[in-house]
Motif scaffolding. Structure first.
Motif, PDB file in Angstrom:
ATOM      1  N   UNK A 147       0.836  -1.207   0.000  1.00 47.43           N
ATOM      2  CA  UNK A 147       0.000   0.000   0.000  1.00 47.43           C
ATOM      3  C   UNK A 147       0.869   1.255   0.000  1.00 47.43           C
ATOM      4  N   UNK A 148       1.919   1.245   0.826  1.00 44.01           N
ATOM      5  CA  UNK A 148       2.839   2.388   0.890  1.00 44.01           C
ATOM      6  C   UNK A 148       3.504   2.603  -0.471  1.00 44.01           C
ATOM      7  N   UNK A 149       3.902   1.518  -1.097  1.00 41.74           N
ATOM      8  CA  UNK A 149       4.530   1.605  -2.413  1.00 41.74           C
ATOM      9  C   UNK A 149       3.614   2.289  -3.424  1.00 41.74           C
ATOM     10  N   UNK A 150       2.358   1.891  -3.437  1.00 42.84           N
ATOM     11  CA  UNK A 150       1.416   2.470  -4.402  1.00 42.84           C
ATOM     12  C   UNK A 150       1.132   3.941  -4.088  1.00 42.84           C
ATOM     13  N   UNK A 151       1.138   4.293  -2.785  1.00 42.86           N
ATOM     14  CA  UNK A 151       0.858   5.676  -2.407  1.00 42.86           C
ATOM     15  C   UNK A 151       2.032   6.606  -2.669  1.00 42.86           C
ATOM     16  N   UNK A 152       3.246   6.154  -2.375  1.00 37.21           N
ATOM     17  CA  UNK A 152       4.397   7.043  -2.337  1.00 37.21           C
ATOM     18  C   UNK A 152       5.313   6.947  -3.557  1.00 37.21           C
ATOM     19  N   UNK A 153       5.172   5.893  -4.355  1.00 36.03           N
ATOM     20  CA  UNK A 153       6.010   5.724  -5.528  1.00 36.03           C
ATOM     21  C   UNK A 153       5.140   5.554  -6.772  1.00 36.03           C
ATOM     22  N   UNK A 154       5.721   5.793  -7.915  1.00 40.52           N
ATOM     23  CA  UNK A 154       5.011   5.590  -9.169  1.00 40.52           C
ATOM     24  C   UNK A 154       5.141   4.128  -9.597  1.00 40.52           C
ATOM     25  N   UNK A 155       4.010   3.485  -9.827  1.00 38.61           N
ATOM     26  CA  UNK A 155       3.993   2.114 -10.337  1.00 38.61           C
ATOM     27  C   UNK A 155       3.470   2.166 -11.770  1.00 38.61           C
ATOM     28  N   UNK A 156       4.277   1.732 -12.716  1.00 38.21           N
ATOM     29  CA  UNK A 156       3.884   1.788 -14.122  1.00 38.21           C
ATOM     30  C   UNK A 156       2.792   0.761 -14.417  1.00 38.21           C
ATOM     31  N   UNK A 157       1.970   1.009 -15.422  1.00 39.62           N
ATOM     32  CA  UNK A 157       0.905   0.055 -15.770  1.00 39.62           C
ATOM     33  C   UNK A 157       1.427  -1.344 -16.081  1.00 39.62           C
ATOM     34  N   UNK A 158       2.622  -1.461 -16.648  1.00 38.34           N
ATOM     35  CA  UNK A 158       3.155  -2.775 -16.982  1.00 38.34           C
ATOM     36  C   UNK A 158       3.814  -3.501 -15.829  1.00 38.34           C
ATOM     37  N   UNK A 159       3.928  -2.844 -14.675  1.00 39.55           N
ATOM     38  CA  UNK A 159       4.568  -3.473 -13.515  1.00 39.55           C
ATOM     39  C   UNK A 159       3.538  -4.189 -12.651  1.00 39.55           C
TER      40      UNK A 159
END
Length: 202
Positions: A147-159
């Motif tokens: 959850x922290x990763x999705x909130x604080x970092x950019x996750x590309x659509x292909x990841x």
């Protein structure tokens, strides 16, 4: 074994020579020593250790390994410690490039004082985010960290974001009676409890 010192007198030494080994099951192993410049413990030393070690690792991997034969490449956060190898793996056609996330760089490093706030943190943050784009799978160790990763970092659509628990089952712990737990372990009911764990610099 780097923990016991068996098998290599230079294991973990800054600037030491790389070693080609074979595991008991016949798996080839390339052990590469870290690289750094400056005074140990200083900011230049810490920063150069990430950057120089990553470039050195990639150069040694190109010399000794045939990356096109690999099914996957597994790195760890900070991505700056591994990203050049992952770039080479991507060029070699390795489809699965996995970033294992123990803790979040540079956020947690700033919180514990290993990276100063301000421009050094901002630069490290921008660099890390860019390097994370080289990976196809982001693998934190807890659902809360995902959850922290999705909130604080950019996750590309292909990841893809997955969770890999490393210590225990991540199911919620059932609530228990506080007084009963304290009696079972012989603890006083009117005093706070404390825990001490190993941490960087402790």
């Amino acid at each position: 074994d780097c923990r016991t010192g068996r098998g290599s007198r230079s294991c973990g030494a800054i600037g030491g020579a790389s070693e080609r080994l074979t595991s008991r099951r016949g798996v080839p192993v390339l052990r590469v020593s870290p690289q750094a410049v400056g005074r140990p413990g200083g900011l230049a030393y810490k920063a150069s250790k990430f950057a120089l070690s990553a470039r050195h690792d990639a150069r040694e991997a190109r010399r000794h390994l045939r990356l096109e034969r690999f099914d996957a490449v597994i790195g760890w956060m900070p991505a700056s410690a591994f990203a050049p190898v992952v770039r080479d793996a991507e060029r070699a056609g390795v489809a699965k490039r996995i970033l294992f996330i123990w803790d979040f760089f540079p956020d947690h490093y700033r919180e514990i004082g290993r990276i100063p706030a301000g421009p050094p943190y901002w630069l490290a943050r921008a660099w890390e985010q860019g390097l994370m784009d080289q990976f196809t799978v982001l693998l934190p160790t807890l659902p809360q960290n995902a959850d922290y990763l999705r909130r604080r970092f950019r996750v590309r659509p292909g990841q893809t974001v997955r969770v890999a628990p490393i210590w225990t089952d991540v199911a919620p712990v059932a609530q228990a009676d506080r007084s009963a737990v304290r009696r079972r372990h012989g603890l006083p009911e009117d005093r706070p409890g404390y825990g001490l764990t190993e941490a960087p610099g402790v």
